[in-house]
Design an enzyme around this catalytic site. Sequence first.
Site, PDB file in Angstrom:
ATOM      1  CB  SER A   1      -0.946   0.031   1.203  1.00 39.80           C
ATOM      2  OG  SER A   1      -2.060  -0.768   0.934  1.00 39.80           O
TER       3      SER A   1
ATOM      4  CE  LYS B   1      -3.853   0.362  -1.512  1.00 32.72           C
ATOM      5  NZ  LYS B   1      -4.341  -0.347  -0.357  1.00 32.72           N
TER       6      LYS B   1
ATOM      7  CE1 TYR C   1      -4.676  -1.638  -4.518  1.00 34.01           C
ATOM      8  CE2 TYR C   1      -4.966  -4.021  -4.454  1.00 34.01           C
ATOM      9  CZ  TYR C   1      -4.797  -2.818  -3.803  1.00 34.01           C
ATOM     10  OH  TYR C   1      -4.730  -2.797  -2.427  1.00 34.01           O
TER      11      TYR C   1
ATOM     12  CE1 TYR D   1      -3.587   0.902   4.666  1.00 30.74           C
ATOM     13  CE2 TYR D   1      -2.263  -0.050   6.406  1.00 30.74           C
ATOM     14  CZ  TYR D   1      -2.490   0.198   5.075  1.00 30.74           C
ATOM     15  OH  TYR D   1      -1.604  -0.249   4.166  1.00 30.74           O
TER      16      TYR D   1
ATOM     17  CB  VAL E   1       0.138  -5.627   4.320  1.00 29.53           C
ATOM     18  CG1 VAL E   1      -1.103  -5.014   4.921  1.00 29.53           C
ATOM     19  CG2 VAL E   1      -0.041  -5.964   2.849  1.00 29.53           C
TER      20      VAL E   1
END
Length: 306
Positions: free
Chosen positions: A65, A68, A190, A242, A260
Amino acid sequence: MSINYQEILDTICDEVQPLLSQGKVASYIPELSRISPLQFGMAVYCLDGRIFTAGDERKKFSTQSVSKLFALALAFKREGNAIWTRVGREPSGNPFNSLSQLEYEHGIPRNPFINAGALVINDILAARFVQADTALLQFIRVLADEPTLDFDRDVALSEQGTAHRNNAIAHLMKDFGNLFNPVATVIDSYCRQCAIAMNCVELAKAASFLANRGSIPWSGECILDASSTKRLNALMLTCGTYDAAGDFAYRVGLPAKSGVGGGIVAVVPGELALSVWSPGLDTNGNSLAGSMALERFTTLTTRSIF
Ligand code: GLN
């Protein structure tokens, strides 16, 4: 002021050793479940070009992530504020792969850093580029000044084979009319994006434009204007870790993005970017030793945005 961070990094590296066995590696992506949690690396990239490192700072890991952040930067650069009609800017207060919030908020993800939001960003990039994932890889290569950066194909395949929840999220958004490309196209792109492999030094360098008002420190190339950069940093602070973003801001006090794979990248505006990697995660999916290392860094250096 040219601070020498080496001693502090060495201290932190020693301090976090007992924590390495306490985190749990991400087991829902088979390829990640095989990685030893007993690893830790850290790198600081100062805007004047000095680099300080500790531990396994040259070992490649799966950015997951953290990627992102770069996907959002590319989409924001290309589309500007138009992206905010399809994705929000609020912390989710829910796990990064939650489906329930998406249902009652009609397929508009809370922010670009949860999985649903990143899938929308991927969809936006897919409309802009022939291959969204390779465009993103090329973008990150420039940001990190490292033309050899690549996808880890084993990790990408491993995630593609088990991406049931992400498929469900994508289908739900498709049903709400917030995904324009085929679900399979977006999921494949993705998963490859998440599988981009980097080491701590590369990651800190790649984020350094965010500490430098949007320009790459060594080349001066403008990636984002200063105002957009400020906004991206604000999103990292409020949504980058998060549903632990509040606690992370309390403990660390820096804009950051986690993944992660155990990586976290953070920014001290006007001064430096830094990254940590340790694969053992806490219950929110953030690197356990990595979070502590960043907390110790801002405590020992008294550097934070507050
Ligand atoms: N590829 C991972 C997923 O989609 C990324 C999640 C993360 O790093 N938080 O679940």
